[in-house]
Design a protein around this motif. Structure first.
Motif, mmCIF file in Angstrom:
data_model
loop_
_atom_site.group_PDB
_atom_site.id
_atom_site.type_symbol
_atom_site.label_atom_id
_atom_site.label_comp_id
_atom_site.label_asym_id
_atom_site.label_seq_id
_atom_site.Cartn_x
_atom_site.Cartn_y
_atom_site.Cartn_z
ATOM 1 N N ASP A 153 -4.725 6.674 2.319
ATOM 2 C CA ASP A 153 -5.616 5.839 3.121
ATOM 3 C C ASP A 153 -5.072 5.685 4.534
ATOM 4 O O ASP A 153 -4.149 6.397 4.929
ATOM 5 N N SER A 154 -5.619 4.728 5.276
ATOM 6 C CA SER A 154 -5.211 4.588 6.669
ATOM 7 C C SER A 154 -3.746 4.180 6.803
ATOM 8 O O SER A 154 -3.118 4.438 7.817
ATOM 9 N N MET B 134 0.883 -1.172 0.000
ATOM 10 C CA MET B 134 0.000 0.000 0.000
ATOM 11 C C MET B 134 0.916 1.216 0.000
ATOM 12 O O MET B 134 1.465 1.579 1.023
ATOM 13 N N VAL C 3 -15.494 10.996 -3.868
ATOM 14 C CA VAL C 3 -15.376 10.896 -2.402
ATOM 15 C C VAL C 3 -15.333 12.302 -1.782
ATOM 16 O O VAL C 3 -16.030 12.582 -0.797
ATOM 17 N N THR D 3 -4.944 7.072 -6.771
ATOM 18 C CA THR D 3 -5.987 6.181 -7.272
ATOM 19 C C THR D 3 -7.013 5.806 -6.209
ATOM 20 O O THR D 3 -8.046 5.223 -6.510
ATOM 21 N N PHE D 4 -6.692 6.131 -4.947
ATOM 22 C CA PHE D 4 -7.615 5.729 -3.876
ATOM 23 C C PHE D 4 -7.547 6.725 -2.734
ATOM 24 O O PHE D 4 -6.471 7.214 -2.386
ATOM 25 N N ILE D 5 -8.708 7.017 -2.162
ATOM 26 C CA ILE D 5 -8.747 7.840 -0.959
ATOM 27 C C ILE D 5 -9.849 7.308 -0.046
ATOM 28 O O ILE D 5 -10.925 6.931 -0.505
ATOM 29 N N SER D 6 -9.542 7.243 1.249
ATOM 30 C CA SER D 6 -10.546 6.822 2.235
ATOM 31 C C SER D 6 -10.782 8.003 3.177
ATOM 32 O O SER D 6 -10.206 9.076 2.996
ATOM 33 N N SER D 7 -11.603 7.787 4.202
ATOM 34 C CA SER D 7 -11.888 8.895 5.127
ATOM 35 C C SER D 7 -10.612 9.390 5.808
ATOM 36 O O SER D 7 -10.493 10.563 6.139
ATOM 37 N N MET D 8 -9.649 8.485 6.014
ATOM 38 C CA MET D 8 -8.382 8.906 6.617
ATOM 39 C C MET D 8 -7.632 9.860 5.689
ATOM 40 O O MET D 8 -6.999 10.815 6.138
ATOM 41 N N VAL E 113 -9.111 11.800 3.467
ATOM 42 C CA VAL E 113 -9.896 13.040 3.480
ATOM 43 C C VAL E 113 -9.508 13.869 4.707
ATOM 44 O O VAL E 113 -9.306 15.077 4.630
ATOM 45 N N ARG E 114 -9.382 13.169 5.834
ATOM 46 C CA ARG E 114 -9.005 13.843 7.073
ATOM 47 C C ARG E 114 -7.646 14.540 6.914
ATOM 48 O O ARG E 114 -7.447 15.658 7.374
ATOM 49 N N VAL F 299 -11.787 9.731 -6.864
ATOM 50 C CA VAL F 299 -11.330 10.544 -5.733
ATOM 51 C C VAL F 299 -12.241 11.773 -5.613
ATOM 52 O O VAL F 299 -12.665 12.144 -4.514
ATOM 53 N N ARG G 182 -1.880 5.906 -2.897
ATOM 54 C CA ARG G 182 -3.110 5.848 -2.114
ATOM 55 C C ARG G 182 -3.039 6.772 -0.905
ATOM 56 O O ARG G 182 -2.029 6.836 -0.227
#
Lengths: 115, 142
Positions: free
Chosen positions: A39-40, A16, A107, A71-76, A78-79, A104, A37
């Motif tokens: 992410d977390s 990752m 989201v 290519t990827f984003i999660s709430s982490m 975004v934070r 992206v 990415r």
């Protein structure tokens, strides 16, 4: 890499990954090109990176994030973007996102977050 | 979907910092069979991360590592995932929707993960059964 105003480093957790590269901008400010990415697994490193870059930025200069290859984003993730924006605003600057990929973007839109 | 758990393919994973990567590899391998387009894979990855990270951080007391079972079911309709733990009772679906309209400075980011998950999935369920938290969600093929 190397050269003036350019650095390169790989942040990696197994597979990752988040790779980044910075470029000084002519009118002051900085472009941070991100690949991978948000992410977390990478958000913590991204936060530290932004914090260290703030020291290099003149007051009021923009931080431009080229996320064309994110290519990827999660709430982490975004934070982390919110955190970066807050930190920049506190310095009278701003964060700009460029080349946002559709997924992206969706989201960020869901999070009601516009750059 | 929660009624078809016996059809899911499960793997047990230690609920630690490496759990997400292990789960992700497992799920992506299963998803590969369906030849899903990138936007669907994105949804699967997002929902998996948001639910699993919650379990890793909150299900078990600090200093202990429990197990999280990650299950996958693929069929002609799409893909369903199940994430089950034996930790304290916690229904993430009861989290309130974050107020996305308030000023950035006041905005609380908590709850965003589950909000995004709800937006991404076609169905999501929670059940507390035999001292386990069981979450299933489904993402349909386009």
């Amino acid at each position: 890499m190397g050269g003036h105003g350019s650095r390169h480093r790989v942040v990696s957790w197994t597979n990752m990954n988040l790779t980044w590269e910075t470029q000084a901008r002519t009118q002051g400010g900085l472009t941070l090109k991100l690949i991978g990415r948000l992410d977390s697994a990478t958000a913590g490193e991204f936060d530290s990176l932004v914090e260290s870059l703030l020291a290099e930025l003149g007051a009021g200069s923009p931080l431009v994030l080229d996320v064309g290859r994110v290519t990827f984003i999660s709430s982490m993730g975004v934070r982390s973007l919110l955190k970066a924006r807050k930190a920049m605003q506190a310095r009278g600057g701003a964060v700009q996102l460029i080349h946002i990929q559709p997924q992206v973007a969706s989201v960020l839109q869901m999070a009601n977050l516009y750059f | 979907m929660i009624n078809r758990l016996n059809e899911f393919n499960f793997i047990p994973i230690p609920a630690d910092e490496k759990a997400l990567e292990t789960a992700r590899q497992f799920v992506l391998e299963q998803a590969e069979r369906l030849n899903l387009p990138a936007p669907i894979i994105f949804k699967i990855e997002l929902a998996l991360e948001e639910i699993l990270v919650n379990v890793v951080h909150y299900a078990y007391p600090p200093g202990t590592t429990g197990v999280v079972d990650v299950g996958c079911l693929t069929d002609e309709a799409g893909i369903s995932l199940c994430i089950a733990d034996s930790g304290r009772p916690f229904n993430p679906l009861e989290k309130e929707k974050p107020d996305l309209d308030i000023e950035l400075e006041e905005r609380q980011i908590g709850g965003l993960g589950i909000f995004l998950t709800r937006e991404m999935v076609d169905a999501i369920e929670y059940r507390r059964e035999q001292d386990r938290n069981i979450i299933t969600f489904t993402i349909r093929k386009p």
